[in-house]
Design an enzyme around this catalytic site. Sequence first.
Site, PDB file in Angstrom:
ATOM      1  N   CYS A 120       0.855  -1.183   0.000  1.00 23.07           N
ATOM      2  CA  CYS A 120       0.000   0.000   0.000  1.00 23.07           C
ATOM      3  C   CYS A 120       0.886   1.227   0.000  1.00 23.07           C
ATOM      4  CB  CYS A 120      -0.868   0.063   1.251  1.00 23.07           C
ATOM      5  SG  CYS A 120      -2.227  -1.105   1.260  1.00 23.07           S
ATOM      6  N   CYS A 155      12.027  -4.481   4.620  1.00 19.57           N
ATOM      7  CA  CYS A 155      11.686  -5.435   3.545  1.00 19.57           C
ATOM      8  C   CYS A 155      12.672  -5.323   2.381  1.00 19.57           C
ATOM      9  CB  CYS A 155      10.271  -5.134   3.051  1.00 19.57           C
ATOM     10  SG  CYS A 155       9.840  -6.014   1.544  1.00 19.57           S
ATOM     11  N   ASP A 184      15.660 -10.820 -15.196  1.00 21.33           N
ATOM     12  CA  ASP A 184      14.433 -10.357 -14.531  1.00 21.33           C
ATOM     13  C   ASP A 184      14.759 -10.131 -13.064  1.00 21.33           C
ATOM     14  OD1 ASP A 184      11.867  -9.519 -14.243  1.00 21.33           O
ATOM     15  OD2 ASP A 184      10.929 -11.358 -14.980  1.00 21.33           O
ATOM     16  N   ASP A 185      13.990  -9.241 -12.434  1.00 25.66           N
ATOM     17  CA  ASP A 185      14.276  -8.945 -11.017  1.00 25.66           C
ATOM     18  C   ASP A 185      13.843 -10.101 -10.128  1.00 25.66           C
ATOM     19  OD1 ASP A 185      11.579  -7.671 -11.885  1.00 25.66           O
ATOM     20  OD2 ASP A 185      11.384  -8.079  -9.750  1.00 25.66           O
ATOM     21  N   CYS A 244       4.790 -14.261   2.969  1.00 25.29           N
ATOM     22  CA  CYS A 244       5.053 -13.019   3.704  1.00 25.29           C
ATOM     23  C   CYS A 244       3.810 -12.726   4.541  1.00 25.29           C
ATOM     24  CB  CYS A 244       5.283 -11.886   2.720  1.00 25.29           C
ATOM     25  SG  CYS A 244       5.426 -10.283   3.526  1.00 25.29           S
TER      26      CYS A 244
HETATM   27  O1  LIG Z   1       7.038 -15.424 -12.135  1.00 22.20           O
HETATM   28  P1  LIG Z   1       5.842 -14.621 -12.345  1.00 22.20           P
HETATM   29  O2  LIG Z   1       4.742 -14.932 -11.372  1.00 22.20           O
HETATM   30  O3  LIG Z   1       5.341 -14.638 -13.747  1.00 22.20           O
HETATM   31  O4  LIG Z   1       6.179 -13.098 -11.997  1.00 22.20           O
HETATM   32  C1  LIG Z   1       7.412 -12.496 -12.177  1.00 22.20           C
HETATM   33  C2  LIG Z   1       7.287 -11.208 -12.946  1.00 22.20           C
HETATM   34  O5  LIG Z   1       6.341 -10.312 -12.309  1.00 22.20           O
HETATM   35  C3  LIG Z   1       6.973  -9.069 -12.076  1.00 22.20           C
HETATM   36  O6  LIG Z   1       6.804  -8.188 -13.148  1.00 22.20           O
HETATM   37  P2  LIG Z   1       5.498  -7.334 -13.422  1.00 22.20           P
HETATM   38  O7  LIG Z   1       4.962  -7.689 -14.744  1.00 22.20           O
HETATM   39  O8  LIG Z   1       4.558  -7.466 -12.262  1.00 22.20           O
HETATM   40  O9  LIG Z   1       5.925  -5.804 -13.376  1.00 22.20           O
HETATM   41  P3  LIG Z   1       7.182  -4.934 -13.826  1.00 22.20           P
HETATM   42  O10 LIG Z   1       6.794  -4.291 -15.110  1.00 22.20           O
HETATM   43  O11 LIG Z   1       7.337  -3.920 -12.750  1.00 22.20           O
HETATM   44  O12 LIG Z   1       8.381  -5.767 -13.961  1.00 22.20           O
HETATM   45  C4  LIG Z   1       8.432  -9.392 -11.957  1.00 22.20           C
HETATM   46  O13 LIG Z   1       9.220  -8.268 -12.292  1.00 22.20           O
HETATM   47  C5  LIG Z   1       8.619 -10.497 -12.954  1.00 22.20           C
HETATM   48  O14 LIG Z   1       8.850  -9.987 -14.248  1.00 22.20           O
HETATM   49  N1  LIG Z   2      -0.869  -3.882   1.509  1.00 25.73           N
HETATM   50  C1  LIG Z   2      -1.097  -3.182   2.559  1.00 25.73           C
HETATM   51  O1  LIG Z   2      -0.213  -2.529   3.110  1.00 25.73           O
HETATM   52  C2  LIG Z   2      -2.503  -3.315   3.057  1.00 25.73           C
HETATM   53  C3  LIG Z   2      -2.835  -2.631   4.366  1.00 25.73           C
HETATM   54  C4  LIG Z   2      -3.933  -3.370   5.105  1.00 25.73           C
HETATM   55  N2  LIG Z   2      -3.420  -4.607   5.673  1.00 25.73           N
HETATM   56  C5  LIG Z   2      -5.126  -3.629   4.209  1.00 25.73           C
HETATM   57  O2  LIG Z   2      -5.376  -4.751   3.838  1.00 25.73           O
HETATM   58  O3  LIG Z   2      -5.800  -2.685   3.862  1.00 25.73           O
HETATM   59  S1  SF4 Z   3       8.859 -11.652   3.737  1.00 26.64           S
HETATM   60 FE1  SF4 Z   3       7.638  -9.858   3.143  1.00 26.64          FE
HETATM   61  S2  SF4 Z   3       8.573  -8.174   4.300  1.00 26.64           S
HETATM   62 FE2  SF4 Z   3      10.060  -9.843   4.280  1.00 26.64          FE
HETATM   63  S3  SF4 Z   3      11.345  -9.452   2.477  1.00 26.64           S
HETATM   64 FE3  SF4 Z   3       9.730 -10.828   1.819  1.00 26.64          FE
HETATM   65  S4  SF4 Z   3       8.149  -9.458   0.981  1.00 26.64           S
HETATM   66 FE4  SF4 Z   3       9.495  -8.203   2.252  1.00 26.64          FE
HETATM   67 MG   LIG Z   4       8.681  -7.828 -14.339  1.00 28.00          MG
END
Ligand SMILES: O=P(O)(O)OC[C@H]1O[C@H](OP(=O)(O)OP(=O)(O)O)[C@H](O)[C@@H]1O
Ligand SMILES: NC(=O)CC[C@H](N)C(=O)O
Ligand code: SF4
Ligand SMILES: [Mg+2]
Length: 511
Positions: free
Chosen positions: A24, A289, A398-399, A435
């Site tokens: 959020c 995080c 990819d990230d 998470c």
């Molecule tokens: O393994 P998957 O479940 O397919 O997801 C992985 C992909 O999802 C995210 O990108 P996203 O398209 O959400 O957004 P971005 O344009 O910010 O990279 C992330 O960067 C990967 O590219």
């Molecule tokens: N992703 C969030 O930070 C969500 C905040 C809150 N737990 C909600 O569900 O509204």
């Molecule tokens: S568990 Fe949740 S808070 Fe911790 S690094 Fe992963 S996404 Fe971030």
């Molecule tokens: Mg992506």
Amino acid sequence: MEIVEWKDRRKNRGITDSGLTHECGVFGAIGNKHWPCNSEIAQFICIGLEALQHRGQESTGIVVSEGTNDYHYHKGMGLVKHVFSNESISKLTGSLGIGHTRYSTSAKSEQVNCQPFVVHSMHGALAVAHNGELVNAAILRKQVLDRGVGLSTHSDSELITQALCLNPPDGEVNGPDWPARIRHLMQLAPLSYSLCLMLKDKIYAVRDPYGNRPLCLGVILPPNQELINGEIGNIQPEGWVVSSESCAFLSVTRYLREVLPGEIVEMTHAGLKTIDIVPPPLDKSLAFCIFEYVYFARPNSLFEGQEVYAVRVHCGMQLAIEHPVEADMVGSVPESGNAAAFGYAQQSGIPLGELLTKNSYVGRTFIQPNNRLRQMNVALKFSPILRNVKGKKIILIDDSIVRGNTVGPIIKLLRRAGAKEVHIRVASPPLKYPCFMGINIPTKDELIMNKLKNTKEFAKQVDADTIEYLSVDGLVKAVRKEIKPTTKSVGHCTACLTGEYPGGLPQELDW
Ligand SMILES: O=P(O)(O)OC[C@H]1O[C@H](OP(=O)(O)OP(=O)(O)O)[C@H](O)[C@@H]1O
Ligand SMILES: NC(=O)CC[C@H](N)C(=O)O
Ligand code: SF4
Ligand SMILES: [Mg+2]
């Protein structure tokens, strides 16, 4: 009201085809002098929320006050630009206000759970905007209900709002003591939140004692004025702002600093004041995080004194050190893989090029029932650049890989475009655990690396020549590389990668 189990809290969420969803954005602003200033506080917040739109796209809301307990607010389902119109903004006259963009974690994505929440306590109106998720929500819910308080939703953010209305344990000898109430909340629930709390004439910016979610402070400058070495000096600011990320400080607002883990900052028309810094529980470390760096945040945001982009470049460089391979070109899965691809190319000396172009009109793609439709989703989003792919050995960065829904169809596209070799390099380690702190990671069975024995099997399954991930140590090293040694204490949450949870696990684990 019954206690909602984790499994049920997560029902109907994570409905996208790929990636991690669900955090959020919070944003607040307060005007300086001449109250009621009726300046452009709501407009400031609205622009700030649009800059935080990547953090939450399900619903949004703004609450403002003219210095009285009669708050004006507007909330709704959808994007900031759809929910707010000139007409609705013009009704939000105020000298201070807070806003929110939401991805649901603890209660359904529907109007009743839109934030900010507003309640009228015995000491006046309170509005709350929350990013994060309470790890011990079930226990806290019971404690609040036991004190005779009724809750109208399953939202943990409403729970925070009501917990703040509880009298602090030592009572309030000299009238309302909001800092004591906030400290009480921090004892009852130390994880996880970044909060904007609004009273009729002040905002409290609060970060949980672990510093799990981000929050930073800024200043609204008068025209033609500029900070000198990041300091306000003799400038008379027009106001103050607080935001999940510094990318929301635009044009007339300037970044000042982060809210520290456990810090309670009071924002009034006179300025900013630290009220307290609450440490994490004994024997526990800070836990910012790490995925904010990997994927969630905008690349130009600042955390821990460094730009997110720089960290992503270091991740790419580290990846090239850990997993080199010979190739003609390095490219990214746009967008969040871009910086890491740059780093990989820089470290390896292999030319960087665009291998895929992304259709910027395609937003989140929702879960499709079969591979054929998933393939169509990915093809709608990405197209190969033939000039750079045909006949080439390529490295695609990819990230992160989550469900693995994106990578397979992309490799198909690249092979069809004539790629000779496709090596996938991922600039973060495999996601394996849930998470409980504000990110809705798919269930264990949906995470691709929980379904497979190793990366060789993965590569075979998606027709890659090789697939390799950054190590956890490598990620932590890249993240900490540019953090100044003067930064007092540093700690990162890596629970979704390692299973080591900063504050322990929730009681009922049914993930
Ligand atoms: O393994 P998957 O479940 O397919 O997801 C992985 C992909 O999802 C995210 O990108 P996203 O398209 O959400 O957004 P971005 O344009 O910010 O990279 C992330 O960067 C990967 O590219
Ligand atoms: N992703 C969030 O930070 C969500 C905040 C809150 N737990 C909600 O569900 O509204
Ligand atoms: S568990 Fe949740 S808070 Fe911790 S690094 Fe992963 S996404 Fe971030
Ligand atoms: Mg992506």
